[in-house]
Design a protein around this motif. Sequence first.
Motif, PDB file in Angstrom:
ATOM      1  N   LEU A  27       0.479  47.267  52.100  1.00 16.29           N
ATOM      2  CA  LEU A  27      -0.090  47.950  51.131  1.00 16.29           C
ATOM      3  C   LEU A  27      -1.820  47.461  51.788  1.00 16.29           C
ATOM      4  N   CYS A  28      -2.784  48.993  51.573  1.00 14.78           N
ATOM      5  CA  CYS A  28      -3.818  48.671  52.861  1.00 14.78           C
ATOM      6  C   CYS A  28      -5.418  49.307  51.641  1.00 14.78           C
ATOM      7  N   GLY A  29      -6.612  49.048  52.058  1.00  9.82           N
ATOM      8  CA  GLY A  29      -7.523  49.620  51.323  1.00  9.82           C
ATOM      9  C   GLY A  29      -8.197  50.892  52.477  1.00  9.82           C
ATOM     10  N   ARG A  30      -8.473  51.273  52.105  1.00 10.70           N
ATOM     11  CA  ARG A  30      -9.257  52.405  53.271  1.00 10.70           C
ATOM     12  C   ARG A  30     -10.330  51.359  54.367  1.00 10.70           C
ATOM     13  N   LYS A  31     -10.361  50.444  54.572  1.00 17.48           N
ATOM     14  CA  LYS A  31     -11.509  50.634  55.158  1.00 17.48           C
ATOM     15  C   LYS A  31     -10.676  49.583  56.475  1.00 17.48           C
ATOM     16  N   LEU A  32      -9.677  48.420  55.815  1.00 17.36           N
ATOM     17  CA  LEU A  32      -7.975  48.081  56.471  1.00 17.36           C
ATOM     18  C   LEU A  32      -7.493  48.976  56.989  1.00 17.36           C
ATOM     19  N   TYR A  33      -7.202  49.938  56.477  1.00 20.92           N
ATOM     20  CA  TYR A  33      -6.628  51.468  57.247  1.00 20.92           C
ATOM     21  C   TYR A  33      -7.242  51.941  58.304  1.00 20.92           C
ATOM     22  N   GLU A  34      -8.374  52.324  58.392  1.00 24.32           N
ATOM     23  CA  GLU A  34      -9.165  52.932  59.204  1.00 24.32           C
ATOM     24  C   GLU A  34      -9.516  52.070  60.300  1.00 24.32           C
ATOM     25  N   SER A  35      -9.639  50.702  60.226  1.00 21.21           N
ATOM     26  CA  SER A  35      -9.647  49.904  61.380  1.00 21.21           C
ATOM     27  C   SER A  35      -8.282  49.575  61.638  1.00 21.21           C
ATOM     28  N   MET A  36      -6.963  49.730  61.364  1.00 17.22           N
ATOM     29  CA  MET A  36      -6.243  49.460  61.548  1.00 17.22           C
ATOM     30  C   MET A  36      -5.738  50.592  62.586  1.00 17.22           C
ATOM     31  N   LEU A  37      -5.821  51.980  62.322  1.00 21.98           N
ATOM     32  CA  LEU A  37      -5.655  53.183  62.920  1.00 21.98           C
ATOM     33  C   LEU A  37      -5.450  53.208  64.218  1.00 21.98           C
TER      34      LEU A  37
END
Length: 187
Positions: A45-55
Amino acid sequence: MLIYSMSVSVDGFIADRGGAFGWTAPSQELFRFHIALVSALGGYLCGRKLYESMLVWETDPSLRDNEPGAAFADVWCAIPKVVFSRTLHSVEGNARLAEASLAEEVAAALDGTDKDVSIGGAGLAAAAIELGLVDELRMFRYPVVVGGGAPFLPPVTEHIALDLIETRTFGSRVIYERYRRARDESD
């Protein structure tokens, strides 16, 4: 279990005042350890910033140019992810936008696998900690003081008792600390 795991400075921050976290670049030894931990997860489960950095691990083929990078990309892409965002209208890769409350999404993620689930992003993890949903904290403590920024842990109104269940020091001087929430007999 729901696990909150992040790299953190000695003074307790996951990013500095400017939002930078370049000081968390892992050594090869630590990167292989991360691969093993992530491969054991059944959801994220991720927040937006983490999702975007890991994408980038799902979209940038150049990160697969070496064996450790390819191995991490493989395990990261395989994990189903739920992204919590008020601004994104769609997500890519093996992800979906959260549709329910945090507590409901945590319960669904845990019910959907026989493995542990991780949560990331300081704000999202803080909300889960406040709700008493996080079972384990895993810190990769880097030998640096950044003096401010995004804190690893939120302010709390009540003490949260923890049991230290594992530590490991890497050659890069990063210390891995693993804490499990202490449960009293009534839990």
